[in-house]
Write an enzyme that holds these catalytic residues in place. Sequence first.
Site, PDB file in Angstrom:
ATOM      1  N   ASN A 158       8.697   4.101   3.396  1.00  0.00           N
ATOM      2  CA  ASN A 158       8.794   3.816   5.058  1.00  0.00           C
ATOM      3  C   ASN A 158      10.185   3.263   5.052  1.00  0.00           C
ATOM      4  OD1 ASN A 158       5.738   3.406   4.769  1.00  0.00           O
ATOM      5  ND2 ASN A 158       6.313   3.810   6.622  1.00  0.00           N
TER       6      ASN A 158
ATOM      7  N   HIS B 112       5.296   4.526  12.652  1.00  0.00           N
ATOM      8  CA  HIS B 112       5.166   4.616  11.171  1.00  0.00           C
ATOM      9  C   HIS B 112       6.265   5.522  10.617  1.00  0.00           C
ATOM     10  CE1 HIS B 112       2.984   4.096   7.092  1.00  0.00           C
ATOM     11  NE2 HIS B 112       3.468   5.284   7.029  1.00  0.00           N
TER      12      HIS B 112
ATOM     13  N   ARG C 128       1.073  -1.304  -0.005  1.00  0.00           N
ATOM     14  CA  ARG C 128       0.062  -0.010  -0.149  1.00  0.00           C
ATOM     15  C   ARG C 128       0.908   1.273  -0.014  1.00  0.00           C
ATOM     16  NH1 ARG C 128      -0.485   4.794   2.795  1.00  0.00           N
ATOM     17  NH2 ARG C 128       0.120   3.499   4.458  1.00  0.00           N
ATOM     18  N   ASP C 129       1.431   1.577   1.035  1.00  0.00           N
ATOM     19  CA  ASP C 129       2.420   2.677   1.147  1.00  0.00           C
ATOM     20  C   ASP C 129       3.297   2.692   0.245  1.00  0.00           C
ATOM     21  OD1 ASP C 129       3.180   5.429   2.196  1.00  0.00           O
ATOM     22  OD2 ASP C 129       3.026   4.704   4.187  1.00  0.00           O
TER      23      ASP C 129
ATOM     24  N   HIS D 252       8.921   7.152   8.140  1.00  0.00           N
ATOM     25  CA  HIS D 252       9.636   7.256   6.572  1.00  0.00           C
ATOM     26  C   HIS D 252      11.012   7.625   6.746  1.00  0.00           C
ATOM     27  CE1 HIS D 252       5.822   6.922   4.003  1.00  0.00           C
ATOM     28  NE2 HIS D 252       5.354   6.999   5.061  1.00  0.00           N
TER      29      HIS D 252
ATOM     30  N   CYS E 189       4.570   9.409   0.206  1.00  0.00           N
ATOM     31  CA  CYS E 189       2.960   9.836   0.097  1.00  0.00           C
ATOM     32  C   CYS E 189       2.827  10.753  -1.181  1.00  0.00           C
ATOM     33  CB  CYS E 189       2.853  10.524   1.343  1.00  0.00           C
ATOM     34  SG  CYS E 189       1.107  11.086   1.572  1.00  0.00           S
TER      35      CYS E 189
HETATM   36  P1  HMG Z   1     -13.245  14.132  -2.292  1.00  0.00           P
HETATM   37  O1  HMG Z   1     -12.922  14.590  -3.831  1.00  0.00           O
HETATM   38  O2  HMG Z   1     -13.263  15.255  -1.310  1.00  0.00           O
HETATM   39  O3  HMG Z   1     -14.576  13.230  -2.293  1.00  0.00           O
HETATM   40  O4  HMG Z   1     -12.008  13.078  -1.921  1.00  0.00           O
HETATM   41  P2  HMG Z   1     -15.912  13.414  -2.373  1.00  0.00           P
HETATM   42  O5  HMG Z   1     -16.721  12.695  -1.454  1.00  0.00           O
HETATM   43  O6  HMG Z   1     -16.324  14.848  -3.020  1.00  0.00           O
HETATM   44  O7  HMG Z   1     -15.967  12.757  -3.920  1.00  0.00           O
HETATM   45  C1  HMG Z   1     -15.402  12.785  -5.131  1.00  0.00           C
HETATM   46  C2  HMG Z   1     -15.306  11.629  -6.101  1.00  0.00           C
HETATM   47  O8  HMG Z   1     -14.520  10.762  -5.451  1.00  0.00           O
HETATM   48  C3  HMG Z   1     -16.709  10.945  -6.259  1.00  0.00           C
HETATM   49  O9  HMG Z   1     -16.660  10.646  -7.527  1.00  0.00           O
HETATM   50  C4  HMG Z   1     -16.699   9.964  -5.403  1.00  0.00           C
HETATM   51  O10 HMG Z   1     -17.790   8.684  -5.658  1.00  0.00           O
HETATM   52  C5  HMG Z   1     -15.125   9.646  -5.273  1.00  0.00           C
HETATM   53  P3  HMG Z   1     -17.320  11.427  -8.810  1.00  0.00           P
HETATM   54  O11 HMG Z   1     -18.661  11.392  -8.680  1.00  0.00           O
HETATM   55  O12 HMG Z   1     -16.609  12.498  -8.905  1.00  0.00           O
HETATM   56  O13 HMG Z   1     -17.005  10.465  -9.920  1.00  0.00           O
HETATM   57  N1  HMG Z   1     -14.867   8.935  -4.018  1.00  0.00           N
HETATM   58  C6  HMG Z   1     -14.260   7.679  -4.231  1.00  0.00           C
HETATM   59  N2  HMG Z   1     -13.902   6.773  -4.996  1.00  0.00           N
HETATM   60  C7  HMG Z   1     -13.307   5.540  -4.563  1.00  0.00           C
HETATM   61  N3  HMG Z   1     -13.225   5.367  -3.395  1.00  0.00           N
HETATM   62  C8  HMG Z   1     -13.534   6.070  -2.293  1.00  0.00           C
HETATM   63  C9  HMG Z   1     -13.997   7.439  -2.656  1.00  0.00           C
HETATM   64  N4  HMG Z   1     -14.444   8.330  -1.904  1.00  0.00           N
HETATM   65  C10 HMG Z   1     -14.904   9.388  -2.769  1.00  0.00           C
HETATM   66  N5  HMG Z   1     -13.026   5.845  -1.042  1.00  0.00           N
HETATM   67  C11 HMG Z   1     -10.982  11.407  -0.556  1.00  0.00           C
HETATM   68  C12 HMG Z   1     -11.738  12.487  -0.632  1.00  0.00           C
HETATM   69  C13 HMG Z   1     -10.729  11.060   0.764  1.00  0.00           C
HETATM   70  C14 HMG Z   1     -11.814  10.362  -1.194  1.00  0.00           C
HETATM   71  C15 HMG Z   1      -9.712  11.646  -1.494  1.00  0.00           C
HETATM   72  O14 HMG Z   1      -9.241  12.898  -0.830  1.00  0.00           O
HETATM   73  C16 HMG Z   1      -8.909  10.512  -1.544  1.00  0.00           C
HETATM   74  O15 HMG Z   1      -9.069   9.508  -1.989  1.00  0.00           O
HETATM   75  N6  HMG Z   1      -7.620  10.685  -1.006  1.00  0.00           N
HETATM   76  C17 HMG Z   1      -6.575   9.844  -1.026  1.00  0.00           C
HETATM   77  C18 HMG Z   1      -5.518  10.002  -0.221  1.00  0.00           C
HETATM   78  C19 HMG Z   1      -4.563   9.139   0.098  1.00  0.00           C
HETATM   79  O16 HMG Z   1      -4.741   7.878  -0.182  1.00  0.00           O
HETATM   80  N7  HMG Z   1      -3.418   9.328   0.487  1.00  0.00           N
HETATM   81  C20 HMG Z   1      -2.256   8.388   0.653  1.00  0.00           C
HETATM   82  C21 HMG Z   1      -2.765   7.557   1.886  1.00  0.00           C
HETATM   83  S1  HMG Z   1      -2.325   8.395   3.529  1.00  0.00           S
HETATM   84  C22 HMG Z   1      -0.482   8.109   3.789  1.00  0.00           C
HETATM   85  O17 HMG Z   1      -0.022   7.617   2.808  1.00  0.00           O
HETATM   86  C23 HMG Z   1      -0.130   8.391   5.205  1.00  0.00           C
HETATM   87  C24 HMG Z   1       0.158   7.133   5.610  1.00  0.00           C
HETATM   88  O18 HMG Z   1       0.915   6.347   5.364  1.00  0.00           O
HETATM   89  C25 HMG Z   1       0.884   7.409   7.316  1.00  0.00           C
HETATM   90  C26 HMG Z   1       1.864   8.397   7.099  1.00  0.00           C
HETATM   91  O19 HMG Z   1       2.890   8.089   6.430  1.00  0.00           O
HETATM   92  O20 HMG Z   1       2.020   9.403   7.790  1.00  0.00           O
HETATM   93  C27 HMG Z   1      -1.017   6.378   6.195  1.00  0.00           C
HETATM   94 MG    MG Z   2       3.110   6.247   5.298  1.00  0.00          MG
END
Ligand code: HMG
Ligand code: MG
Length: 298
Positions: A250, A208, A15-16, A210, A241
């Site tokens: 990481n 966690h 995933r990450d 990086h 990220c």
């Molecule tokens: P948004 O645009 O604000 O959402 O995104 P929305 O509710 O307004 O929906 C917009 C569109 O997205 C719609 O589709 C929804 O259906 C669709 P449209 O009508 O335009 O065709 N949608 C989705 N589609 C699939 N799966 C879903 C989903 N939700 C809405 N779950 C949202 C908000 C949170 C969805 C967006 O910002 C997003 O997906 N962000 C992803 C962020 C991400 O994955 N970041 C990386 C992971 S975090 C990380 O790496 C840190 C970590 O490792 C810890 C660390 O290192 O600190 C965990």
């Molecule tokens: Mg991370």
Amino acid sequence: MALPKSVRLVEVGPRDGLQNEPGEVIATAVKVELIERLADAGLRYIESASFVSPKWVPQMGDAREVMTGIHRRPGVTYAALTPNLKGLEGAIEAGVEEVAVFTAVSESFTQKNINCSVAESLARFEPLMTRATDAGLRVRGYVSTTLGCPYEGEIAPQKVAPVARNLLEMGCYEISLGDTIGTGTPLKAKRMLEAVSREVPLDKLAAHFHDTYGQALANLYAVLEEGLAVIDASVAGLGGCPYAKGASGNVATEDVVYLLQGLGIECGVDLNKLIAAGRYITGELGRRSGSKVALACG
Ligand code: HMG
Ligand code: MG
């Protein structure tokens, strides 16, 4: 405090590690093969996919196919990230048994990452937690930017604790503290953990980290000394990220396993098989491993 006798490793490579991979979308079969090899190496918790918007994170667009494509082994947890109810429903349909929600300490990172404020993200998790609990799923919580933010810089340790406590009170069984951009150093990591563990029991916390600034192993040693016993890591040090410019992967799982073995701390992983799994994915991606141990054993 004495070092823990054993550590639970949370493998986040699929995933990450893969979410930020530039270029073509990695084939589902390659992701599934990686997950199988990681399980075969003895990893018992593999964060395997992310049910996020494919517009935001194209590499995770095949979350359903990955989660239904893996051969589930008893005793292994295959988890997925779910930022909202839509993601959770997708995960439930794909038979996922454990999910993770994610927010951050800093407002600007949260806006960039999940398009809402920290408070809004927590409010968004409430119905998700209810639905997950009803469906019998466990939920892990992430707090990002605990040791620095790409937009706001320094983060005060006491700002981390309330977010972590909020996730715990909401029902997350464990809170993983993210040094998202790897700017932390050991003393800071220790101080942050001390501040958080005043509000969240230590046995409910994970690290966690990086490795962007090459400090992750040193930071891990510092928190192990504090008694922390759950470590997130990514095979071959893959990843970063998408919403934290310059963030590298990481800490490499191989390097963590080598460190733990040297300290006499159990983690249940076969280092040779793990190195082979890392070699498999770096070969597929056509890149050099981010693990020093893997390179040394090359
Ligand atoms: P948004 O645009 O604000 O959402 O995104 P929305 O509710 O307004 O929906 C917009 C569109 O997205 C719609 O589709 C929804 O259906 C669709 P449209 O009508 O335009 O065709 N949608 C989705 N589609 C699939 N799966 C879903 C989903 N939700 C809405 N779950 C949202 C908000 C949170 C969805 C967006 O910002 C997003 O997906 N962000 C992803 C962020 C991400 O994955 N970041 C990386 C992971 S975090 C990380 O790496 C840190 C970590 O490792 C810890 C660390 O290192 O600190 C965990
Ligand atoms: Mg991370």
